[in-house]
Write a protein that holds these residues in place. Sequence first.
Motif, PDB file in Angstrom:
ATOM      1  N   UNK A   1       0.833  -1.212   0.000  1.00  0.00           N
ATOM      2  CA  UNK A   1       0.000   0.000   0.000  1.00  0.00           C
ATOM      3  C   UNK A   1       0.866   1.259   0.000  1.00  0.00           C
ATOM      4  N   UNK A   2       1.953   1.258   0.778  1.00  0.00           N
ATOM      5  CA  UNK A   2       2.835   2.436   0.807  1.00  0.00           C
ATOM      6  C   UNK A   2       3.375   2.738  -0.584  1.00  0.00           C
ATOM      7  N   UNK A   3       3.800   1.706  -1.286  1.00  0.00           N
ATOM      8  CA  UNK A   3       4.315   1.918  -2.645  1.00  0.00           C
ATOM      9  C   UNK A   3       3.207   2.423  -3.566  1.00  0.00           C
ATOM     10  N   UNK A   4       2.016   1.877  -3.410  1.00  0.00           N
ATOM     11  CA  UNK A   4       0.887   2.304  -4.237  1.00  0.00           C
ATOM     12  C   UNK A   4       0.585   3.781  -4.008  1.00  0.00           C
ATOM     13  N   UNK A   5       0.571   4.194  -2.761  1.00  0.00           N
ATOM     14  CA  UNK A   5       0.304   5.598  -2.428  1.00  0.00           C
ATOM     15  C   UNK A   5       1.361   6.500  -3.043  1.00  0.00           C
ATOM     16  N   UNK A   6       2.611   6.095  -2.924  1.00  0.00           N
ATOM     17  CA  UNK A   6       3.712   6.904  -3.446  1.00  0.00           C
ATOM     18  C   UNK A   6       3.633   7.052  -4.966  1.00  0.00           C
ATOM     19  N   UNK A   7       3.216   5.983  -5.639  1.00  0.00           N
ATOM     20  CA  UNK A   7       3.139   6.001  -7.101  1.00  0.00           C
ATOM     21  C   UNK A   7       1.870   6.675  -7.620  1.00  0.00           C
ATOM     22  N   UNK A   8       0.825   6.682  -6.806  1.00  0.00           N
ATOM     23  CA  UNK A   8      -0.470   7.198  -7.254  1.00  0.00           C
ATOM     24  C   UNK A   8      -0.606   8.701  -7.041  1.00  0.00           C
ATOM     25  N   UNK A   9      -0.098   9.197  -5.919  1.00  0.00           N
ATOM     26  CA  UNK A   9      -0.225  10.612  -5.592  1.00  0.00           C
ATOM     27  C   UNK A   9       1.146  11.288  -5.596  1.00  0.00           C
ATOM     28  N   UNK A  10       1.327  12.198  -6.536  1.00  0.00           N
ATOM     29  CA  UNK A  10       2.628  12.853  -6.691  1.00  0.00           C
ATOM     30  C   UNK A  10       2.821  14.010  -5.712  1.00  0.00           C
ATOM     31  N   UNK A  11       1.711  14.535  -5.165  1.00  0.00           N
ATOM     32  CA  UNK A  11       1.822  15.645  -4.221  1.00  0.00           C
ATOM     33  C   UNK A  11       2.493  15.154  -2.935  1.00  0.00           C
TER      34      UNK A  11
ATOM     35  N   UNK B   1       7.911   9.014  -0.761  1.00  0.00           N
ATOM     36  CA  UNK B   1       8.062   8.041   0.322  1.00  0.00           C
ATOM     37  C   UNK B   1       9.233   7.113   0.028  1.00  0.00           C
ATOM     38  N   UNK B   2       9.320   6.681  -1.203  1.00  0.00           N
ATOM     39  CA  UNK B   2      10.451   5.870  -1.654  1.00  0.00           C
ATOM     40  C   UNK B   2      11.453   6.747  -2.398  1.00  0.00           C
ATOM     41  N   UNK B   3      12.738   6.434  -2.318  1.00  0.00           N
ATOM     42  CA  UNK B   3      13.746   7.222  -3.049  1.00  0.00           C
ATOM     43  C   UNK B   3      13.514   7.133  -4.557  1.00  0.00           C
ATOM     44  N   UNK B   4      13.957   8.142  -5.273  1.00  0.00           N
ATOM     45  CA  UNK B   4      13.823   8.145  -6.730  1.00  0.00           C
ATOM     46  C   UNK B   4      14.918   7.315  -7.398  1.00  0.00           C
ATOM     47  N   UNK B   5      16.114   7.314  -6.790  1.00  0.00           N
ATOM     48  CA  UNK B   5      17.226   6.550  -7.349  1.00  0.00           C
ATOM     49  C   UNK B   5      16.903   5.046  -7.302  1.00  0.00           C
ATOM     50  N   UNK B   6      17.043   4.333  -8.421  1.00  0.00           N
ATOM     51  CA  UNK B   6      16.656   2.914  -8.462  1.00  0.00           C
ATOM     52  C   UNK B   6      17.366   2.047  -7.425  1.00  0.00           C
ATOM     53  N   UNK B   7      18.666   2.282  -7.213  1.00  0.00           N
ATOM     54  CA  UNK B   7      19.402   1.490  -6.229  1.00  0.00           C
ATOM     55  C   UNK B   7      18.884   1.770  -4.814  1.00  0.00           C
ATOM     56  N   UNK B   8      18.759   3.058  -4.491  1.00  0.00           N
ATOM     57  CA  UNK B   8      18.263   3.435  -3.162  1.00  0.00           C
ATOM     58  C   UNK B   8      16.850   2.903  -2.939  1.00  0.00           C
ATOM     59  N   UNK B   9      16.080   2.904  -4.009  1.00  0.00           N
ATOM     60  CA  UNK B   9      14.692   2.409  -3.937  1.00  0.00           C
ATOM     61  C   UNK B   9      14.688   0.906  -3.625  1.00  0.00           C
ATOM     62  N   UNK B  10      15.558   0.185  -4.314  1.00  0.00           N
ATOM     63  CA  UNK B  10      15.655  -1.265  -4.094  1.00  0.00           C
ATOM     64  C   UNK B  10      16.103  -1.564  -2.670  1.00  0.00           C
ATOM     65  N   UNK B  11      17.070  -0.795  -2.169  1.00  0.00           N
ATOM     66  CA  UNK B  11      17.574  -1.032  -0.815  1.00  0.00           C
ATOM     67  C   UNK B  11      16.532  -0.677   0.249  1.00  0.00           C
ATOM     68  N   UNK B  12      15.721   0.336  -0.028  1.00  0.00           N
ATOM     69  CA  UNK B  12      14.633   0.676   0.904  1.00  0.00           C
ATOM     70  C   UNK B  12      13.658  -0.496   1.006  1.00  0.00           C
ATOM     71  N   UNK B  13      13.339  -1.104  -0.130  1.00  0.00           N
ATOM     72  CA  UNK B  13      12.471  -2.278  -0.123  1.00  0.00           C
ATOM     73  C   UNK B  13      13.125  -3.422   0.661  1.00  0.00           C
ATOM     74  N   UNK B  14      14.433  -3.582   0.462  1.00  0.00           N
ATOM     75  CA  UNK B  14      15.155  -4.642   1.160  1.00  0.00           C
ATOM     76  C   UNK B  14      15.064  -4.485   2.674  1.00  0.00           C
ATOM     77  N   UNK B  15      15.338  -3.271   3.180  1.00  0.00           N
ATOM     78  CA  UNK B  15      15.346  -3.053   4.632  1.00  0.00           C
ATOM     79  C   UNK B  15      13.941  -3.151   5.229  1.00  0.00           C
ATOM     80  N   UNK B  16      12.945  -2.690   4.489  1.00  0.00           N
ATOM     81  CA  UNK B  16      11.565  -2.804   4.989  1.00  0.00           C
ATOM     82  C   UNK B  16      11.156  -4.273   5.077  1.00  0.00           C
ATOM     83  N   UNK B  17      11.539  -5.046   4.076  1.00  0.00           N
ATOM     84  CA  UNK B  17      11.248  -6.478   4.081  1.00  0.00           C
ATOM     85  C   UNK B  17      12.020  -7.170   5.209  1.00  0.00           C
ATOM     86  N   UNK B  18      13.255  -6.750   5.426  1.00  0.00           N
ATOM     87  CA  UNK B  18      14.072  -7.294   6.509  1.00  0.00           C
ATOM     88  C   UNK B  18      13.403  -7.065   7.861  1.00  0.00           C
TER      89      UNK B  18
END
Length: 221
Positions: A69-79, A83-100
């Motif tokens: 849901x957090x990812x959906x909110x971030x992608x749906x509302x640009x205002x 919530x997630x970093x724009x850089x692809x690597x940083x974005x992937x690592x954010x997902x990794x730590x949240x999953x961890x």
Amino acid sequence: MAEVKLLGSWRSAFSLRVEMALKLKGVEYEYVEEDLSNKSPLLLQSNPVHKKIPVLLHNGKPIPESLVILEYIDETWENGPPILPKNPYDRAMARFWAKFLDETCFPAFMKAYVSAGEEQVKAKEEVEKFLKFLDDELKGKKFFGGDSIGFVDIAGNVLAYWFVIISELVGIELITKDKFPNLCAWIEEYLNSSFVKQHMPDREKLTESLRARFQKTSTAK
């Protein structure tokens, strides 16, 4: 039906994640408090796989699971801030730590809280190993996302608030300044943020709810 509706529970850290993300983005929504001992037909229909909160309904379409849901909110509302970093690597690592946090840390914490004797000693050692990874990740940073609250910080509200209260209730101190200075500094910074302060549930009310839960667990041993 409101355009955006959240099925949640005031005592759920996972439900709060979604509320914080919606407020961070400035999204207007209708909140529906679920009685988890008597789940509504809407919840069971909206999340037939897990039958759990939170569920976000957007234009009648359900999205379950808080991190999804957090990812959906971030992608749906640009205002609002990302919530997630724009850089692809940083974005992937954010997902990794949240999953961890969700799949590795939190189950280990719960095992330490409800076990006893040698099993608890081993569980605490495992928790400390995982906390060291988080402490190292926070070295030189204010938040997991850098200078502002982001995806991993919101995911970590369980660690910063709920588990601190549970530790006090069961008498097990797991996050200490001497062992995890960066993590403790993050908790203090996070909880003292004006944005976070506005949205955390009342500490006394949450403590009573958690006390009742862990008394039942203790009695069941």
